[in-house]
Scaffold this motif. Sequence first.
Motif, PDB file in Angstrom:
ATOM      1  N   VAL A 140      -7.182   0.269  12.341  1.00 11.54           N
ATOM      2  CA  VAL A 140      -6.134   0.060  11.333  1.00 11.54           C
ATOM      3  C   VAL A 140      -6.628  -1.015  10.368  1.00 11.54           C
ATOM      4  N   ILE A 141      -6.414  -0.772   9.064  1.00  9.29           N
ATOM      5  CA  ILE A 141      -6.787  -1.775   8.052  1.00  9.29           C
ATOM      6  C   ILE A 141      -5.522  -2.275   7.355  1.00  9.29           C
ATOM      7  N   LEU A 142      -5.416  -3.560   7.246  1.00 13.64           N
ATOM      8  CA  LEU A 142      -4.269  -4.185   6.578  1.00 13.64           C
ATOM      9  C   LEU A 142      -4.717  -4.910   5.321  1.00 13.64           C
ATOM     10  N   ASP A 143      -3.789  -4.984   4.351  1.00 14.67           N
ATOM     11  CA  ASP A 143      -4.092  -5.843   3.210  1.00 14.67           C
ATOM     12  C   ASP A 143      -3.527  -7.239   3.493  1.00 14.67           C
ATOM     13  N   GLU A 144      -3.599  -8.111   2.509  1.00 14.84           N
ATOM     14  CA  GLU A 144      -3.191  -9.494   2.770  1.00 14.84           C
ATOM     15  C   GLU A 144      -1.704  -9.625   3.039  1.00 14.84           C
ATOM     16  N   GLU A 145      -0.921  -8.633   2.579  1.00 15.52           N
ATOM     17  CA  GLU A 145       0.521  -8.692   2.841  1.00 15.52           C
ATOM     18  C   GLU A 145       0.872  -8.016   4.171  1.00 15.52           C
ATOM     19  N   GLU A 146      -0.150  -7.777   4.992  1.00 15.52           N
ATOM     20  CA  GLU A 146       0.025  -7.142   6.297  1.00 15.52           C
ATOM     21  C   GLU A 146       0.566  -5.718   6.168  1.00 15.52           C
TER      22      GLU A 146
END
Lengths: 417, 382, 418
Positions: A17-23
Amino acid sequence: MKVFVGIDLGSTTTKAVILDEEERVIGRGITNSRSNYDVACAVVREEAFVRARFTMIERGLRTPRPHVIQDLERNFRLHQHLEQLDRLREAMLMLAARRGTPASIINGICDEMAIRARKHFAPGATRKSDFFRDLAAADYMSLAEAIREVSFESLCAIYDAAILAVENLTLDRAFERHIGSALQETEDGESLKEAVGAACNAELVESGSVGTGYGRQRLPFPKEQIRSEILCHGLGAHAMFPGTRTVLDIGGQDTKAIQLDPNGIVTSFQMNDRCAAGCGRYLGYIADEMNLGLHELGPLANESRHRVKINSTCTVFAGAELRDRLALGQKREDILAGLHRAIILRAMSLLARSGGISDEFTFTGGVARNSAAVGALRDLIAENYGARTINISHESIYTGALGAALFATRSAVRGNA
Amino acid sequence: MACTESECVADCVRRAETLAFADPPPHSIGYMPIYVPRELIHAAGLLPAGLYGGGDRLEIIRGDAYFQSYICRIPRSTIELALSGHLDRLDGMLFPSICDVIRNLSGMWQMLFPDRYVRYIDVPQNFDPAVGGRFWRHELETLRRDMERIAGRPIDDEALRNSIAVYNENRAAIRELYAQRSRAPWRFPLSEAYLVLRAGNSVPPEEHTALIRDYIRGAENDLSRREMDQSRVVLAGMFCEQPPHGLLVTLERAGCAVVDDDLFLGMRWIQGDIPLDGDPLQNLVDAYLTASATTASRYSPEGHRAKWLLESYRRNEAEGVIFCAPSFCDPALLEQPMLVAALDRAGIPHTEFKYSEDTGQFAVIREQAGTFSDSIRLWSAS
Amino acid sequence: MKENSMLLQKQLLADHFDALARARDEGKKVVYTFVPGNLNELVRSFDLLPVLPEINALQSGMRKLSGGYITEAEKSGHSEDVCTYVKCDIGMLRKGNIGPTGKPLPKPDLLLLSYTGCFTFMKWFELLREEYDCPVAMLHVPYQSEGRIEPHQREYIVQQLRSEIIPKLEQVSGREFDIEKLRSMLRLSSKAEDDLVWVLESAKNTPSPIDAFFAGVYYLGPIFSAFRGTEDAVQYYRTLRGEIEERIANKEGPITPDGPMKGERYRLVVEGPPNWTSFRDFWKMFYEEDAVVVASTYTKVGGLYDQGFRHDPDHPLETLADYALGCYTNLSLPARVDLLARYIRDYRADGFLVNSVKSCNSFSVGQLLMLRQLEERTGVPGAFIESDLVDPRYFSAANIKNRIESYLQMLDQKRGAA
């Protein structure tokens, strides 16, 4: 932009799973765990990054065009599939040459497989599996059966050896290599061109990664970036359903009962003992014994009118007990209903050991997709704990990887502070 | 009335079955296997209720949460019964010293039910009157005081004497049943006798004695019962966790006539009558020291257990021995190799298998018991 | 680097097993007995040599021989369900009864069956009696079911000592009971016990200078077994204490098989025995995570000295009775929970772990309930793992490591949240 990766190396599948900085989740991937964990890890990571770029495309559009993107993605998958097929062909030709099997036969099969591949990925088509190995195997076997000049067994042997080799190759930069041709084949693709270009050029900076799962010790990560699957599962379930206080996960090899505080922090957990009775694998044995697909067990059990009482969920005796009961004239659906209840009873014991069932309750793992198991669980929870909100997500297979990615985000934030 | 003897027996067995699995009534003191001096409970006007697990009908929902997979079944179902309210009417629970599992179960009871009366009955392993006898007397005095407190009335010697007489009667009836079974097992099959005995766990002893006598009379006169071609066997190992009733039926159908066993051993723990004159409490103590049955839970100096088994084999003219012990039962399984060796030395045929109270499948046992029964018949014919 | 105390202990054991190997030739008589509640001073006062089959079994486990012994016993009809100490001992016997130092063990002249805190002991010596055909002296130790020692229980044991145990020891040894000799040995016991308690309580320091479970079982060796009541034991504990005093002064942590521990991240209390077949691997799972055990209950199976008990030369038989009654496995479950709760508080533990062993029902039955009650009472989370004493089939390293790691990470996370 900064991204954070979580990888869950399970006994049967590996998830990323890949998240951005805002989760926010921007990409996910899944593949079968192979003997080579490094490859499984690389494959699943690449897939998640591909998916992340598609998210970038979506985000780059002023007006949403979900159908066009869907088309683009389908075409993209086809190209990926065809590329794999080429590799498979290469490997099989090499093996065929060594064994004296005519190249023409292999080429004939592979040509036909490519045609079928286009059908698999045609608009509106449904696929039995998203794994290359499953689709390719089904096509190959049915085609090989029709071959007369060479025995089916020797063709199978060639395939088995070749698929192992192909699976262990990693295909990097997949997005950049295939997106161009996929875009050309997509109707109305022009409308995406700008966004695709931006997504291609966007820099995805991996700013943290955490690994988890049963095989986590073998992930190519330093120790500080490894978290237990209990913690990841807890945090993942909390992210999916923030009200979660109790989690039950029934996977292939083990069952976990986890208690959480309001922030998704694990306060207590229990796992099954060394005996795997009552785990997903047990249902696998039963399905094999009954000559059914795993997904058929639940619906059949739901047809039961008179559930049989089953006391043992021991995998060793499962076959014998089943045959005995069938010989006694008990109905398959009634036995299955009893079996599902027995499995859930074991899970109830683990839940009780971990501290019971609080509201809300989240059920994850492969067995959470089985309607009869879910039904038995609902009944037993109602009988023993009263009304509880029961959450089951279609994406529950990613719970552990999601938790791992969240840990990656948080430790990066802490690291910067 | 136009009631044939066989209908009477059937009626009696049905009644016994209903009683056998009944919940304990109010004003009872529950006790785990094997031996407690029930006379003391009875003399207080309370009912001694034997708890022998949940059988194969009870679904274990909560009980498994407390025990690891390598622990036998009886503590799980006992906890299940308690947590699901089936034992709420008990005025107390006694846990005799059978094994470490039941010992620790007494402590679990103390923790789970802190407001209820719980006592561990430390049955002495020393049989010297001045040593084990003194200790046991002290234990019984404590139990007597506790029962008095719970019943709210004193237990005078006369009441205790009366209770001893009641249980003497009960034991005599049970002895009679065993003697009859040994003479004609086809007339008193274990699958019936078991229910008749088990009923004694939830009814007053006077009533139980009458039930046993009714059953004996009925079965004796039931002309429809015919001698069967079965092998005469002694069963050993079933003194605590109970076999499912279906297992006993399976053994009989497989050709085994059970002529002796160690089921409900506590009901006939004292061999013979306890004297009625003199100090009744001391009589209970002395009976324990001098007239106790033997079992795996009791220390067996100089191989007493093997002697007992060989004696039973001979007295009952048995043809073989079946060790049938619960899975994970330490006492039964630890002593089995010693008994097996003694039987081997004496040239006595035997076979072994395990069960649990919720065993649902008897195919393997049917096969094994059938083969055993056939082989000993061939063996004794040759 | 070996410490003096370790060398000393090694020598003690070697000398003892040498003496046992020579016993027949030298006309010395041998008594087999059990660790919990043992009557070592009494046995030694008759100049008899003790053999402890439990210690032999655990040594076989550590030397990776137990698996074969257990299979041997199961082949001869012992159930797979029962205690593996017993089966290991029976298997060792069938294979020639070679002791842990490679020398043969003598046959017993007496089986001293102290039935303390474990029902299986009774069957174990019944089984050995079949093998050796020698006399048995049975000491029935009642259970502390009400959480305390009752006067009539003490009296019962004293009477058994007088009427059963001492006469049989006299008979086997050919000597008369010498109460003064017993007193002088009890005096030595009490001296060693003072130092032992100091050692155990040194774990209250931060960092703890000892691991009170994995190293603890070594520290307890002499006092639990054949050496209590001897000058050797007194010297051993004096030496050990000296070494630990030095470690405290230097702010050093425990010594592990891989050298001194550097940091101390987790302080744990452990309930239950260790696994012996993978003892080193098991220990490593803790020290490589910087987890140190500050108190354990297994190190109390041979007496709760830290709770104040000392052998009392002024009441020699009564003190033996109290000792036997007071062993950890003879405590009621509520008393065990009380003790663990005290350890968690007094040793400032971050967590506690239950190692539940298949062989030992005396320990294991009720542990899941104890775990819950302890969590509720102390607010400290517990971990639960399962293994066995000496059956290598019941030690799943991957599974156990997974649980320990998950547990320690959980403690970390909670700390972070607090």
